[in-house]
Design a protein around this motif. Structure first.
Motif, PDB file in Angstrom:
ATOM      1  N   GLY A 175       2.449   0.922   3.596  1.00 10.63           N
ATOM      2  CA  GLY A 175       3.627   0.059   3.663  1.00 10.63           C
ATOM      3  C   GLY A 175       3.296  -1.404   3.915  1.00 10.63           C
ATOM      4  O   GLY A 175       4.148  -2.272   3.762  1.00 10.63           O
ATOM      5  N   GLU A 176       2.063  -1.688   4.283  1.00 10.98           N
ATOM      6  CA  GLU A 176       1.678  -3.087   4.515  1.00 10.98           C
ATOM      7  C   GLU A 176       1.299  -3.762   3.197  1.00 10.98           C
ATOM      8  O   GLU A 176       1.048  -3.105   2.193  1.00 10.98           O
ATOM      9  N   ILE A 177       1.253  -5.097   3.248  1.00 11.69           N
ATOM     10  CA  ILE A 177       0.885  -5.856   2.047  1.00 11.69           C
ATOM     11  C   ILE A 177      -0.633  -6.054   2.026  1.00 11.69           C
ATOM     12  O   ILE A 177      -1.212  -6.578   2.977  1.00 11.69           O
ATOM     13  N   LEU A 178      -1.226  -5.593   0.958  1.00 11.08           N
ATOM     14  CA  LEU A 178      -2.671  -5.754   0.752  1.00 11.08           C
ATOM     15  C   LEU A 178      -2.897  -6.884  -0.251  1.00 11.08           C
ATOM     16  O   LEU A 178      -2.306  -6.883  -1.333  1.00 11.08           O
ATOM     17  N   SER A 179      -3.711  -7.853   0.158  1.00 15.05           N
ATOM     18  CA  SER A 179      -4.075  -8.957  -0.744  1.00 15.05           C
ATOM     19  C   SER A 179      -5.533  -8.798  -1.123  1.00 15.05           C
ATOM     20  O   SER A 179      -6.373  -8.592  -0.241  1.00 15.05           O
ATOM     21  N   SER A 193       1.046   0.380  -5.731  1.00 22.77           N
ATOM     22  CA  SER A 193       2.136   1.055  -6.437  1.00 22.77           C
ATOM     23  C   SER A 193       1.946   0.929  -7.950  1.00 22.77           C
ATOM     24  O   SER A 193       1.254   0.033  -8.438  1.00 22.77           O
ATOM     25  N   GLU A 194       2.641   1.822  -8.642  1.00 21.32           N
ATOM     26  CA  GLU A 194       2.626   1.815 -10.107  1.00 21.32           C
ATOM     27  C   GLU A 194       3.034   0.436 -10.647  1.00 21.32           C
ATOM     28  O   GLU A 194       2.446  -0.068 -11.604  1.00 21.32           O
ATOM     29  N   GLN A 195       4.034  -0.162  -9.990  1.00 18.35           N
ATOM     30  CA  GLN A 195       4.539  -1.467 -10.430  1.00 18.35           C
ATOM     31  C   GLN A 195       3.453  -2.542 -10.384  1.00 18.35           C
ATOM     32  O   GLN A 195       3.315  -3.350 -11.308  1.00 18.35           O
ATOM     33  N   VAL A 196       2.680  -2.543  -9.296  1.00 21.35           N
ATOM     34  CA  VAL A 196       1.602  -3.527  -9.168  1.00 21.35           C
ATOM     35  C   VAL A 196       0.526  -3.262 -10.226  1.00 21.35           C
ATOM     36  O   VAL A 196       0.034  -4.183 -10.876  1.00 21.35           O
ATOM     37  N   VAL A 197       0.193  -1.980 -10.414  1.00 17.53           N
ATOM     38  CA  VAL A 197      -0.828  -1.627 -11.413  1.00 17.53           C
ATOM     39  C   VAL A 197      -0.391  -2.077 -12.807  1.00 17.53           C
ATOM     40  O   VAL A 197      -1.187  -2.605 -13.580  1.00 17.53           O
ATOM     41  N   VAL A 245       0.863  -1.191   0.000  1.00 16.16           N
ATOM     42  CA  VAL A 245       0.000   0.000   0.000  1.00 16.16           C
ATOM     43  C   VAL A 245       0.896   1.238   0.000  1.00 16.16           C
ATOM     44  O   VAL A 245       1.762   1.379   0.868  1.00 16.16           O
ATOM     45  N   VAL A 246       0.700   2.093  -0.981  1.00 19.89           N
ATOM     46  CA  VAL A 246       1.515   3.313  -1.094  1.00 19.89           C
ATOM     47  C   VAL A 246       0.638   4.554  -0.927  1.00 19.89           C
ATOM     48  O   VAL A 246      -0.599   4.470  -0.971  1.00 19.89           O
ATOM     49  N   LYS A 247       1.294   5.688  -0.761  1.00 22.21           N
ATOM     50  CA  LYS A 247       0.591   6.974  -0.698  1.00 22.21           C
ATOM     51  C   LYS A 247      -0.105   7.236  -2.027  1.00 22.21           C
ATOM     52  O   LYS A 247       0.494   7.041  -3.089  1.00 22.21           O
ATOM     53  N   GLY A 248      -1.332   7.691  -1.975  1.00 19.54           N
ATOM     54  CA  GLY A 248      -2.043   8.043  -3.202  1.00 19.54           C
ATOM     55  C   GLY A 248      -1.843   9.498  -3.553  1.00 19.54           C
ATOM     56  O   GLY A 248      -0.827  10.093  -3.175  1.00 19.54           O
ATOM     57  N   PHE A 249      -2.804  10.072  -4.214  1.00 18.92           N
ATOM     58  CA  PHE A 249      -2.648  11.467  -4.668  1.00 18.92           C
ATOM     59  C   PHE A 249      -3.282  12.436  -3.695  1.00 18.92           C
ATOM     60  O   PHE A 249      -3.471  13.595  -4.019  1.00 18.92           O
TER      61      PHE A 249
END
Ligand code: ADP
Ligand code: MG
Length: 157
Positions: A94-98, A33-37, A14-18
């Motif tokens: 920073g946590e992992i979201l599934s 994150s952009e990478q996951v998207v 989970v990253v900071k959004g806009f």
């Protein structure tokens, strides 16, 4: 066409959004994150979806998800944001979201007012809750995917 890639399993940080103020509206959205998207199928439809979500090793909750156009990249890249239908005591950057994305609710829309936007989202949430109570959808809540070791990023397997 929206359903072709579903159910879709995804895990990421989970990253900071806009800072569009989702939280101020009472509807915080955890951004990937952009990478996951980028790892999503490029032809997946934008719009609102429902499914299940879990933060770290926590409980699995109902969620609504939006796949939309990312204003930071002049709307040429998608963003994926999950609103978990649960009240958390603290933020979980920073946590992992599934998540498992199960069904499509509607396409993206523009709204005339904030009130109209908020009430559309409330309706999406009600629709997600109803859908996810169906036995075929409840089944995925118990999927082994949610019990795999944390930190491992797995997309759709
Ligand atoms: P941002 O622009 O950084 O994404 P938001 O206003 O959308 O900010 O808030 C998202 C953050 O709120 C998430 O990253 C998470 O840490 C926190 N949060 C708290 N409760 C929830 C929830 N029920 N669903 C999603 N995120 C939540
Ligand atoms: Mg957000």
């Amino acid at each position: 066409a929206a359903m072709r890639h579903l159910p879709y399993f995804c895990r990421g940080e989970v990253v900071k959004g806009f800072g569009r103020g989702s939280k101020e509206l009472g509807i915080p959205t955890a951004n990937f994150s952009e990478q996951v998207v980028e790892s999503f199928p490029s032809d997946i439809s934008t719009g609102i979806y429902y499914g299940w979500a879990c933060v770290g090793n926590g409980d699995v909750h109902k969620m609504v998800l939006s796949i939309g156009w990312n204003p930071f990249y002049k709307n040429i890249k998608k963003s994926v944001e999950t609103h978990i239908i649960h009240t958390f005591k603290e933020d979980f950057y920073g946590e992992i979201l599934s998540i498992v994305i199960i069904g499509y609710i509607r396409p993206e829309k523009n709204f005339d007012s904030l009130e109209a936007l908020i009430s559309a989202i409330q309706e999406d949430i009600e629709e997600a809750k109803r859908q996810l109570d169906l036995p075929e959808h409840l089944k995925l809540k118990e999927d082994n995917f949610f019990h795999l070791p944390e930190g491992k990023i797995v997309n759709n397997h």
